[in-house]
Write a protein that holds these residues in place. Structure first.
Motif, PDB file in Angstrom:
ATOM      1  N   GLY A 135       0.789  -1.226   0.000  1.00  0.00           N
ATOM      2  CA  GLY A 135       0.000   0.000   0.000  1.00  0.00           C
ATOM      3  C   GLY A 135       0.819   1.272   0.000  1.00  0.00           C
ATOM      4  N   ILE A 136       2.007   1.231  -0.574  1.00  0.00           N
ATOM      5  CA  ILE A 136       2.916   2.384  -0.567  1.00  0.00           C
ATOM      6  C   ILE A 136       2.799   3.152  -1.877  1.00  0.00           C
ATOM      7  CG2 ILE A 136       5.319   3.124  -0.301  1.00  0.00           C
ATOM      8  CD1 ILE A 136       5.830   0.341   0.980  1.00  0.00           C
ATOM      9  N   PRO A 137       2.660   4.478  -1.831  1.00  0.00           N
ATOM     10  CA  PRO A 137       2.606   5.257  -3.072  1.00  0.00           C
ATOM     11  C   PRO A 137       3.925   5.208  -3.821  1.00  0.00           C
ATOM     12  CG  PRO A 137       2.696   6.708  -1.163  1.00  0.00           C
ATOM     13  CD  PRO A 137       2.502   5.331  -0.629  1.00  0.00           C
ATOM     14  N   VAL A 138       3.824   5.285  -5.160  1.00  0.00           N
ATOM     15  CA  VAL A 138       4.998   5.145  -6.022  1.00  0.00           C
ATOM     16  C   VAL A 138       5.082   6.308  -7.004  1.00  0.00           C
ATOM     17  CG1 VAL A 138       6.159   3.683  -7.726  1.00  0.00           C
ATOM     18  CG2 VAL A 138       4.850   2.630  -5.870  1.00  0.00           C
ATOM     19  N   MET A 139       6.267   6.889  -7.081  1.00  0.00           N
ATOM     20  CA  MET A 139       6.560   7.944  -8.039  1.00  0.00           C
ATOM     21  C   MET A 139       7.639   7.456  -8.981  1.00  0.00           C
ATOM     22  SD  MET A 139       8.238  11.654  -7.194  1.00  0.00           S
ATOM     23  CE  MET A 139       6.798  12.156  -6.246  1.00  0.00           C
ATOM     24  N   ALA A 140       7.535   7.826 -10.248  1.00  0.00           N
ATOM     25  CA  ALA A 140       8.552   7.445 -11.226  1.00  0.00           C
ATOM     26  C   ALA A 140       9.100   8.683 -11.920  1.00  0.00           C
ATOM     27  CB  ALA A 140       7.978   6.485 -12.266  1.00  0.00           C
ATOM     28  N   ILE A 141      10.408   8.713 -12.112  1.00  0.00           N
ATOM     29  CA  ILE A 141      11.065   9.801 -12.836  1.00  0.00           C
ATOM     30  C   ILE A 141      11.737   9.203 -14.062  1.00  0.00           C
ATOM     31  CG2 ILE A 141      12.715  11.684 -12.736  1.00  0.00           C
ATOM     32  CD1 ILE A 141      12.476  11.638  -9.694  1.00  0.00           C
ATOM     33  N   GLY A 142      11.319   9.636 -15.235  1.00  0.00           N
ATOM     34  CA  GLY A 142      11.906   9.138 -16.473  1.00  0.00           C
ATOM     35  C   GLY A 142      12.901  10.125 -17.041  1.00  0.00           C
ATOM     36  N   GLY A 143      13.920   9.604 -17.706  1.00  0.00           N
ATOM     37  CA  GLY A 143      14.819  10.500 -18.415  1.00  0.00           C
ATOM     38  C   GLY A 143      14.040  11.304 -19.445  1.00  0.00           C
ATOM     39  N   CYS A 144      13.039  10.639 -20.042  1.00  0.00           N
ATOM     40  CA  CYS A 144      12.087  11.316 -20.911  1.00  0.00           C
ATOM     41  C   CYS A 144      10.787  10.534 -20.876  1.00  0.00           C
ATOM     42  CB  CYS A 144      12.617  11.432 -22.340  1.00  0.00           C
ATOM     43  SG  CYS A 144      12.746   9.846 -23.210  1.00  0.00           S
TER      44      CYS A 144
ATOM     45  N   PHE B  55       2.987   7.244 -22.107  1.00  0.00           N
ATOM     46  CA  PHE B  55       3.497   6.907 -20.778  1.00  0.00           C
ATOM     47  C   PHE B  55       2.382   6.694 -19.762  1.00  0.00           C
ATOM     48  CE2 PHE B  55       2.756  11.375 -19.903  1.00  0.00           C
ATOM     49  CZ  PHE B  55       2.484  11.422 -18.536  1.00  0.00           C
ATOM     50  N   THR B  56       1.201   7.245 -20.028  1.00  0.00           N
ATOM     51  CA  THR B  56       0.110   7.154 -19.052  1.00  0.00           C
ATOM     52  C   THR B  56      -0.339   5.713 -18.802  1.00  0.00           C
ATOM     53  OG1 THR B  56      -1.470   7.567 -20.848  1.00  0.00           O
ATOM     54  CG2 THR B  56      -0.746   9.468 -19.545  1.00  0.00           C
ATOM     55  N   ALA B  57       0.113   4.767 -19.629  1.00  0.00           N
ATOM     56  CA  ALA B  57      -0.227   3.356 -19.401  1.00  0.00           C
ATOM     57  C   ALA B  57       0.261   2.875 -18.041  1.00  0.00           C
ATOM     58  CB  ALA B  57       0.369   2.491 -20.504  1.00  0.00           C
ATOM     59  N   VAL B  58       1.288   3.525 -17.490  1.00  0.00           N
ATOM     60  CA  VAL B  58       1.830   3.056 -16.209  1.00  0.00           C
ATOM     61  C   VAL B  58       0.884   3.331 -15.052  1.00  0.00           C
ATOM     62  CG1 VAL B  58       4.188   3.381 -17.046  1.00  0.00           C
ATOM     63  CG2 VAL B  58       3.125   5.185 -15.662  1.00  0.00           C
ATOM     64  N   PHE B  59      -0.054   4.280 -15.215  1.00  0.00           N
ATOM     65  CA  PHE B  59      -0.949   4.620 -14.115  1.00  0.00           C
ATOM     66  C   PHE B  59      -1.895   3.467 -13.768  1.00  0.00           C
ATOM     67  CE2 PHE B  59      -0.335   9.188 -15.658  1.00  0.00           C
ATOM     68  CZ  PHE B  59       0.675   9.416 -14.738  1.00  0.00           C
ATOM     69  N   ALA B  60      -2.142   2.606 -14.715  1.00  0.00           N
ATOM     70  CA  ALA B  60      -2.997   1.440 -14.451  1.00  0.00           C
ATOM     71  C   ALA B  60      -2.196   0.268 -13.905  1.00  0.00           C
ATOM     72  CB  ALA B  60      -3.715   1.015 -15.726  1.00  0.00           C
ATOM     73  N   ASN B  61      -0.891   0.488 -13.682  1.00  0.00           N
ATOM     74  CA  ASN B  61      -0.021  -0.602 -13.253  1.00  0.00           C
ATOM     75  C   ASN B  61       0.767  -0.277 -11.988  1.00  0.00           C
ATOM     76  OD1 ASN B  61       0.049  -2.825 -15.567  1.00  0.00           O
ATOM     77  ND2 ASN B  61      -0.178  -0.812 -16.530  1.00  0.00           N
ATOM     78  N   GLY B  62       0.177   0.566 -11.143  1.00  0.00           N
ATOM     79  CA  GLY B  62       0.759   0.754  -9.815  1.00  0.00           C
ATOM     80  C   GLY B  62       1.550   2.013  -9.589  1.00  0.00           C
ATOM     81  N   ILE B  63       1.816   2.800 -10.630  1.00  0.00           N
ATOM     82  CA  ILE B  63       2.571   4.041 -10.454  1.00  0.00           C
ATOM     83  C   ILE B  63       1.589   5.193 -10.307  1.00  0.00           C
ATOM     84  CG2 ILE B  63       4.145   5.655 -11.580  1.00  0.00           C
ATOM     85  CD1 ILE B  63       5.606   3.268 -12.725  1.00  0.00           C
ATOM     86  N   ASP B  64       1.776   6.008  -9.275  1.00  0.00           N
ATOM     87  CA  ASP B  64       0.818   7.065  -8.942  1.00  0.00           C
ATOM     88  C   ASP B  64       1.145   8.410  -9.572  1.00  0.00           C
ATOM     89  OD1 ASP B  64      -0.819   5.531  -6.899  1.00  0.00           O
ATOM     90  OD2 ASP B  64       1.179   5.349  -6.023  1.00  0.00           O
ATOM     91  N   ALA B  65       2.429   8.682  -9.798  1.00  0.00           N
ATOM     92  CA  ALA B  65       2.824   9.971 -10.356  1.00  0.00           C
ATOM     93  C   ALA B  65       4.086   9.783 -11.187  1.00  0.00           C
ATOM     94  CB  ALA B  65       3.072  10.990  -9.238  1.00  0.00           C
ATOM     95  N   VAL B  66       4.185  10.576 -12.260  1.00  0.00           N
ATOM     96  CA  VAL B  66       5.327  10.478 -13.176  1.00  0.00           C
ATOM     97  C   VAL B  66       5.806  11.876 -13.512  1.00  0.00           C
ATOM     98  CG1 VAL B  66       6.103   9.745 -15.468  1.00  0.00           C
ATOM     99  CG2 VAL B  66       4.498   8.321 -14.186  1.00  0.00           C
ATOM    100  N   THR B  67       7.119  12.030 -13.591  1.00  0.00           N
ATOM    101  CA  THR B  67       7.690  13.271 -14.092  1.00  0.00           C
ATOM    102  C   THR B  67       8.927  12.924 -14.898  1.00  0.00           C
ATOM    103  OG1 THR B  67       8.414  15.512 -13.504  1.00  0.00           O
ATOM    104  CG2 THR B  67       9.194  13.709 -12.103  1.00  0.00           C
ATOM    105  N   ASP B  68       9.435  13.907 -15.652  1.00  0.00           N
ATOM    106  CA  ASP B  68      10.624  13.645 -16.445  1.00  0.00           C
ATOM    107  C   ASP B  68      11.775  14.497 -15.950  1.00  0.00           C
ATOM    108  OD1 ASP B  68       9.442  16.013 -17.397  1.00  0.00           O
ATOM    109  OD2 ASP B  68      10.476  15.828 -19.314  1.00  0.00           O
ATOM    110  N   ALA B  69      12.981  14.126 -16.371  1.00  0.00           N
ATOM    111  CA  ALA B  69      14.184  14.747 -15.831  1.00  0.00           C
ATOM    112  C   ALA B  69      14.695  15.910 -16.656  1.00  0.00           C
ATOM    113  CB  ALA B  69      15.289  13.695 -15.712  1.00  0.00           C
ATOM    114  N   VAL B  70      14.253  16.041 -17.894  1.00  0.00           N
ATOM    115  CA  VAL B  70      14.782  17.097 -18.758  1.00  0.00           C
ATOM    116  C   VAL B  70      13.938  18.354 -18.582  1.00  0.00           C
ATOM    117  CG1 VAL B  70      15.309  17.763 -21.129  1.00  0.00           C
ATOM    118  CG2 VAL B  70      15.658  15.400 -20.387  1.00  0.00           C
ATOM    119  N   TYR B  71      14.575  19.434 -18.176  1.00  0.00           N
ATOM    120  CA  TYR B  71      13.836  20.649 -17.844  1.00  0.00           C
ATOM    121  C   TYR B  71      13.949  21.751 -18.886  1.00  0.00           C
ATOM    122  CZ  TYR B  71      18.381  22.638 -16.645  1.00  0.00           C
ATOM    123  OH  TYR B  71      19.667  23.097 -16.707  1.00  0.00           O
ATOM    124  N   ARG B  72      14.715  21.512 -19.955  1.00  0.00           N
ATOM    125  CA  ARG B  72      14.882  22.545 -20.979  1.00  0.00           C
ATOM    126  C   ARG B  72      15.089  21.895 -22.330  1.00  0.00           C
ATOM    127  NH1 ARG B  72      20.138  22.954 -22.710  1.00  0.00           N
ATOM    128  NH2 ARG B  72      21.707  21.863 -21.444  1.00  0.00           N
TER     129      ARG B  72
END
Length: 379
Positions: free
Chosen positions: A316-325, A330-347
């Motif tokens: 029952g632990i929340p999960v965050m994922a950070i992708g290089g891109c 990518f939203t397919a992961v939300f149905a598989n246990g990942i609660d939030a996603v962000t990417d690493a490239v900021y510019r």
């Protein structure tokens, strides 16, 4: 807070250990007092040896073996801290990267070196094996591996066949009387994330042969040779490799380990999460952070972030994922246990710049993600 950080490597940029350190550095800027548990991960492919070594306090063992074309190569495997588990990557001894593009021909490549790695680990005392079979240069059905472990693959004249995809054409009988007896005391888990059969349109030769240098004519020849291997195997063992899901992995290596060494073909990430003891490390965790170089629709099909999420969700632990891109799907992961996603490239930047700046980019992305977690706590 207890935060478990369990990413895969970010290919061509950061190892799993470096990625975990970058994420931890970013989170510490917002939560300096949190308890951080870093668990470098892998999914059975590149980086698996390092991940299990790091988690178990093990060591890397270097061995000179026979490469795919018979040349000596310096390969390696890992031993767990207690010395009982060996972690092998077939690519280290029999990998496509070891064969120059101009010399790639699966008629002539062999998995002998992989068998030599297994024998070395047996000599070191290992009796449990984790074998990643991705990235192979071979289409020999694991014949070379079996021969280097003592199996006799014979022609109708009683001579040993060549340990290659071409050599399987001449196979008439298999003698296992000299197969290394220690294999009977071992358990083998094979990281196998494909379900291709040994032969046919979706088999080893048709699907993976061209990647290894096979022409259309070679594919038909190699497929017929693997069928011959399957026929002789069934006569010898009573095991029908033609019906085994995943037997076609690594040019038939999946089928050979299943039939002759009683190995289990399993999703790589499941093997790794068990090997590193991820479930136990998640005890009392408040958040899990995972990631990989690219999060897309394929991530949902058993890649590291999903494997980590599955274990976390059992607690029952929340999960965050950070992708290089990220990609559009990518939203397919939300149905598989990942609660939030962000990417690493900021510019906006080139791929080369993104790879070069990977550590700092990931650290900053983690810092911003942690700030959002802190903001949410105040709402």
């Amino acid at each position: 807070m207890k935060i478990v950080i369990a990413p895969d490597s970010y290919k061509e940029s950061l190892s799993a250990q470096e990625a975990a350190s970058a994420i931890a550095a970013g989170f510490r800027e917002i939560f300096p007092q949190a308890d951080y548990v870093l668990v470098p991960m892998a999914d059975g492919g590149e980086g698996t040896v390092e991940a299990v070594i790091a988690a178990t306090g093990g060591r890397r063992v270097t061995v000179q073996v026979q490469g795919p074309l018979g040349e000596p190569v310096e390969a390696f495997y890992g031993l767990s801290g207690d010395g009982l588990t060996a972690i092998l990557e077939m690519a280290a001894a029999s990998g496509l990267a070891l064969v120059p593009p101009a010399n790639r021909n699966p008629l002539h490549t062999s998995s002998v070196g992989t068998g030599q790695l297994i024998r070395s680990a047996l000599d070191a005392g290992a009796r449990k094996f984790i074998i990643g079979i991705g990235g192979s240069a071979t289409n020999d059905g694991g014949a070379g591996m079996l021969q280097s472990l003592g199996a006799r693959l014979l022609t109708s004249q009683g001579e040993s066949i060549a340990p290659t995809g071409e050599g399987l054409r001449d196979l008439a009988s298999i003698d296992l009387s000299e197969l290394d007896a220690r294999l009977g005391e071992t358990t083998i888990d094979v990281a196998c994330d494909v379900d291709n059969p040994l032969c046919g349109p979706q088999g080893a030769s048709a699907v993976f042969g061209p990647q290894k240098g096979a022409t259309a004519e070679m594919v038909a020849f190699l497929d017929a040779n693997l069928r011959n291997f399957a026929t002789i195997t069934q006569q010898t063992l009573g095991v029908d490799m033609m019906t085994i899901s995943g037997a076609g992995a690594a040019g038939g290596m999946g089928g050979a380990i299943y039939a002759f060494l009683h190995g289990r073909l399993r999703p790589g990430v499941d093997i790794v999460t068990e090997a590193v003891g991820l479930d136990g490390l998640l005890h009392n965790a408040d958040l899990v952070v995972t990631g990989e170089g690219r999060i897309d629709g394929q991530t949902a099909h058993g890649k590291t972030p999903i494997g980590v999420a599955r274990v976390a969700k059992r607690r029952g632990i929340p999960v965050m994922a950070i992708g290089g891109c990220l990609t559009r799907d990518f939203t397919a992961v939300f149905a598989n246990g990942i609660d939030a996603v962000t990417d690493a490239v900021y510019r906006p930047c080139t791929v080369a710049e993104a790879l070069h700046e990977g550590y700092d980019n990931l650290r900053m992305a983690a810092r911003n993600a942690a700030a959002l977690v802190a903001l949410g706590q105040r709402l």
